[in-house]
Design a protein around this motif. Structure first.
Motif, PDB file in Angstrom:
ATOM      1  N   SER A 199       0.928  -1.212   0.004  1.00 50.11           N
ATOM      2  CA  SER A 199       0.042   0.002   0.002  1.00 50.11           C
ATOM      3  C   SER A 199       0.835   1.296   0.016  1.00 50.11           C
ATOM      4  N   TRP A 200       0.359   2.396   0.705  1.00 49.61           N
ATOM      5  CA  TRP A 200       1.375   3.653   0.531  1.00 49.61           C
ATOM      6  C   TRP A 200       2.528   3.568   1.176  1.00 49.61           C
ATOM      7  N   GLY A 229       5.692   3.963  -0.780  1.00 52.49           N
ATOM      8  CA  GLY A 229       5.928   5.142  -1.153  1.00 52.49           C
ATOM      9  C   GLY A 229       7.053   5.905  -0.408  1.00 52.49           C
ATOM     10  N   LEU A 230       7.314   5.234   0.697  1.00 52.69           N
ATOM     11  CA  LEU A 230       8.747   5.769   1.480  1.00 52.69           C
ATOM     12  C   LEU A 230       9.949   5.639   0.670  1.00 52.69           C
ATOM     13  N   GLN A 231      10.007   4.721  -0.260  1.00 49.23           N
ATOM     14  CA  GLN A 231      11.021   4.447  -1.332  1.00 49.23           C
ATOM     15  C   GLN A 231      10.824   5.715  -2.478  1.00 49.23           C
ATOM     16  N   GLY A 232      11.622   6.202  -3.217  1.00 50.00           N
ATOM     17  CA  GLY A 232      11.300   6.957  -4.305  1.00 50.00           C
ATOM     18  C   GLY A 232      11.642   8.381  -3.810  1.00 50.00           C
ATOM     19  N   SER A 233      11.428   9.281  -4.890  1.00 50.81           N
ATOM     20  CA  SER A 233      11.796  10.548  -4.306  1.00 50.81           C
ATOM     21  C   SER A 233      10.712  11.548  -5.177  1.00 50.81           C
ATOM     22  N   ASP A 234       9.600  11.085  -5.545  1.00 51.68           N
ATOM     23  CA  ASP A 234       8.677  11.751  -6.418  1.00 51.68           C
ATOM     24  C   ASP A 234       7.789  12.634  -5.258  1.00 51.68           C
ATOM     25  N   MET A 261       1.131   6.325  -4.921  1.00 49.88           N
ATOM     26  CA  MET A 261       1.091   5.707  -3.855  1.00 49.88           C
ATOM     27  C   MET A 261      -0.225   5.102  -3.190  1.00 49.88           C
ATOM     28  N   TYR A 271      15.806  16.612   2.583  1.00 52.74           N
ATOM     29  CA  TYR A 271      14.606  16.256   1.530  1.00 52.74           C
ATOM     30  C   TYR A 271      14.119  14.909   1.877  1.00 52.74           C
ATOM     31  N   ARG A 272      14.994  14.106   1.991  1.00 53.03           N
ATOM     32  CA  ARG A 272      14.454  12.580   2.272  1.00 53.03           C
ATOM     33  C   ARG A 272      13.766  12.415   3.527  1.00 53.03           C
ATOM     34  N   ARG A 325      10.415  14.255   3.001  1.00 50.72           N
ATOM     35  CA  ARG A 325       9.577  13.265   2.243  1.00 50.72           C
ATOM     36  C   ARG A 325       8.923  12.041   3.058  1.00 50.72           C
ATOM     37  N   VAL A 341       4.991  11.634   3.894  1.00 47.35           N
ATOM     38  CA  VAL A 341       4.108  10.587   3.325  1.00 47.35           C
ATOM     39  C   VAL A 341       3.522   9.788   4.614  1.00 47.35           C
ATOM     40  N   PHE A 396      -0.624   9.875   5.155  1.00 45.23           N
ATOM     41  CA  PHE A 396      -1.326   8.549   5.048  1.00 45.23           C
ATOM     42  C   PHE A 396      -1.977   8.156   6.533  1.00 45.23           C
ATOM     43  N   PHE A 425      -8.590   5.955   0.184  1.00 44.12           N
ATOM     44  CA  PHE A 425      -8.956   4.630   0.659  1.00 44.12           C
ATOM     45  C   PHE A 425     -10.417   4.284   0.960  1.00 44.12           C
TER      46      PHE A 425
END
Ligand code: FAD
Lengths: 569, 95
Positions: free
Chosen positions: A395-396, A399-404, A413, B48-49, B52, B56, B60, B70
């Motif tokens: 699931s979402w 989304g913790l991986q990636g940089s978008d 996500m 940034y990491r 982010r 996220v 969520f 959802f």
């Protein structure tokens, strides 16, 4: 001396120490056989249903969204929070490490994961239950590690039946000889991905099976408890009692007899022994809040405080007769500590099943029973391991991986992700003399009791097994067409203690010069004292142990009640 | 370090656009973050990491985020291991 509590006017016939998985069982069996039982629990009361204060709460209702409060954890639960279940929702069912200190080697720490409250760790446990077979009970005798078990599968089989009947176990009759079938409720089903792996094992890996996890969670109503509603996180407590705990099952059964009295906030300090009688007379206790000391007497004593806590009590029961602790005439008390070697999990992506997803949260997974060294010995290590695993559509959190970022990222996500599958091996740990606990000479705890000192290290055998388990996991997942993604953690074997299957330190045996307990879990040196928790184990097998603890407890309690009523105890 | 990063980022927005990030147009927000993202692409521990990561998780696990994307089902009542995916339907989420 001694002030047996007024117990409906009568002194108790038995004192049971601890109200977790084994204490609940001892209390139930003794009460149902007509004995008056006084149950002593060091932690606070927990009222079934009422005190499951985080049950069904959404993350946004929690101050830290369900993640543990890091600052509080560093200060109060640096050890407990290493256990996966000790999150913000459930951390109140784990001890405060500062209040309950122990010592262990900094270079190879042992994590002692505990729950000091009514119900013990039966509130937070993982509920996986597997029988042992004679492959396990005969292992010590076969390869000479440890001492032979004084019992075999035949001695315990009917007790497994009895326990499963009461607790309710969902599972399949799989016909795996090394993992005997039991009395099961309908199993929890496998996902399409798991079924694909199951088929692959059948066709390409002779002798390997993938089965549905056997779990003490109800798939149908059972003995007044409701079936699971698949909300997911059992460790917060279940007011419907859909999973087995002392609070949902054994303690209510014991109460129904009218023979049970419970005293919480009561720490058992030691067992009192009268050398002229050759038996124990009672226990010394401390009131957890007032620190008041008291002596409670009973003709029968059951230690069910959990593996290391029961051994701690015995070690602390030093006397002129037993300077090394009660039951330690063999010198083995505290020794041969084991835990399961929890191997690094292997995860994979499973393409090709995108038309399917799961509905609901299954509080279980799948199991690949031990396949190594079943008939004779064919690897560079002794004994074996089994895998637990599960699968889900991500699931979402992926989304913790990636940089978008931004709207497209949000959209990505929140769509169903790929199927993920993971397996994690649990290996048998050999019993070793030097893996041991003693009482520390250092500072005492808040109640003036000596701290436990734990020395534990994995051995060569466990490391070899870990290597094999990682390799074989890769092979099996790849054969099923899955793409291994990453190793979830760094160490090949998790720190000792983190499987929370600590056992041994007061092992059973026929030879009293080599063991603490006899085949009925009676202390050789004090026959009216029984130790029926994990301390009694002479080897560890690779199956989750609590079902075996329960069966041994029920067996010992019945034996004790019979002897007691015949005036032979 | 994370708080320091937030401060630096705010100052950068103020200097460049004369407004804090929250007041920027969607397009300028995208550009401002894009600069950070690019600078951070090969640094696992960069500001940034972290930003982010926490965004996220924060989004969520919030009621708004969960309900926007959802079908929230805290009480599924049954388990189906192989439910057919309905195209376009919002996925279930439980906790
Ligand atoms: C997250 C987690 C997952 C687990 N998963 C599984 C699994 O899937 N399968 C499995 O088989 N096992 C599992 N376990 C292990 C299982 O919980 C234990 O094996 C089991 O609870 C042991 O039962 P016990 O009665 O010996 O101890 P506990 O359940 O720990 O109960 C001991 C009780 O004794 C009390 N006590 C301690 N010292 C004293 C004292 N001096 N005086 C008075 N009272 C005292 C404690 O407060 C506690 O209430 C898991 C454990 C955890 C934490």
């Amino acid at each position: 001396m001694g002030s047996p509590l007024p117990h409906h006017g009568k002194p108790p016939d038995a004192i049971v120490v601890g109200s977790g998985i084994t204490g609940g069982w001892a209390a139930k069996e003794l009460c149902e056989r007509g004995l008056q039982v006084l149950l002593l629990e060091r932690g606070p009361n927990v009222v079934h249903g009422v005190d499951y204060v985080t049950e069904h709460l959404a993350p946004w209702m929690m101050p830290f969204r369900g993640k543990i409060d890091r600052r509080r954890a560093i200060e109060h639960q640096p050890i407990q929070s290493k256990c996966y279940a000790c999150d913000e929702y459930a951390s109140h069912f784990f001890v405060d490490d500062r209040q309950h200190p122990y010592e262990s080697d900094a270079s190879r720490p042992f994590s002692w994961i505990r729950g000091y409250q009514l119900g013990g760790r039966s509130i937070t446990w993982g509920r996986q239950v597997y029988r042992w077979s004679d492959l396990d009970f005969k292992a010590n005798a076969m390869d000479g590690n440890g001492i032979p078990w004084p019992i075999s599968y035949a001695d315990i089989a009917s007790w497994y039946d009895h326990v499963e009947d009461v607790i309710g176990v969902s599972g399949n009759r799989d016909g795996v000889p090394e993992l005997p079938d039991g009395r099961f409720l309908p199993p929890m089903p496998l996902t399409p991905v798991e079924m694909a792996l199951q088929t692959r094992l059948q066709t390409s890996f002779a002798g390997r099976r993938l089965i549905s996890g056997r779990v003490a969670v109800l798939t149908v109503p059972h003995r007044g408890r409701a079936a699971c509603h698949y909300c997911g996180p059992c460790e917060r407590g279940c007011s419907l009692g859909a999973y087995f705990s002392s609070l949902s099952s054994t303690l209510p059964a014991a109460k129904r007899t009218g023979n049970l009295q419970i005293r919480t906030d009561t720490i058992v300090e030691r067992v009192l022994f009268d050398p002229s009688l050759g038996r124990a007379t009672g226990v010394a206790v401390i009131d957890a809040s007032t620190h008041a000391r008291e002596i409670l007497c009973a003709p029968l004593i059951f230690l069910c405080a959990s593996t290391l806590a029961s051994t701690q009590i015995l070690l602390n029961s030093r006397s002129e007769t037993f300077p090394g602790g009660l039951g330690n005439s063999s010198g083995t008390l505290g020794r041969y500590l084991m835990d399961h070697a929890m191997f690094r999990a292997v995860a994979a992506e499973a393409p090709g099943f995108e038309d399917w997803t799961v509905f609901g949260q299954r509080p279980s997974g799948f199991y690949i029973p031990r396949f190594r060294n079943r008939d004779g010995h064919s690897t560079d290590f002794l004994r074996g391991y089994a895998y637990q695993g599960g699968s889900f559509r991500s699931s979402w959190a992926r989304g913790l991986q990636g940089s978008d970022f931004g709207v497209p990222a949000k959209e990505r996500m929140s769509r169903l992700g790929p199927w993920n599958i993971w397996v994690s091996g649990f290996g048998e740990c050999l019993p070793r003399r030097d893996n041991a606990v003693t009482l520390s000479d250092g500072p005492a705890d808040t109640w003036g009791l000596p701290r436990l000192k734990i020395s534990f290290a994995w051995g060569e055998n466990e490391f070899r097994m870990a290597e094999d388990a990682a390799l074989e996991a890769d092979l099996m997942l790849a054969a099923a067409g899955f793409k291994t993604t990453r190793n979830v953690s760094d160490d090949p074997i998790a720190q000792g203690g983190l499987a929370v299957h600590e056992m041994g330190t007061a092992r059973m045996g026929d030879d009293r010069t080599q063991s603490v307990l006899n085949k009925w879990n009676q202390v050789h040196d004090a026959p009216n004292v029984f130790v029926t928790d994990g301390a009694c184990m002479a080897s560890s097998a690779c199956q989750n142990p609590s079902l075996t603890y329960m069966a041994l407890t029920a067996r010992a309690a019945t034996h004790a009640a019979t002897l007691y009523k015949q005036g032979r105890l | 370090m994370f708080l320091q990063g937030l401060r630096t980022f705010s100052v950068r927005c103020l200097e460049k656009y004369g407004m804090p990030y929250a007041g920027l147009s969607a397009e300028n927000q995208r550009i401002a973050l894009g600069v950070e993202a690019e600078a951070a692409c090969d640094q696992p521990h960069s500001f940034y990491r972290r930003l982010r990561y926490w965004t996220v998780i924060g989004y969520f696990t919030s009621e708004v985020g969960v309900r926007a994307h959802f079908d929230y089902q805290p009480m599924p009542a049954h388990f189906n291991p192989a439910e057919k995916v309905v195209l376009g339907a919002r996925p279930w989420i439980y906790v």
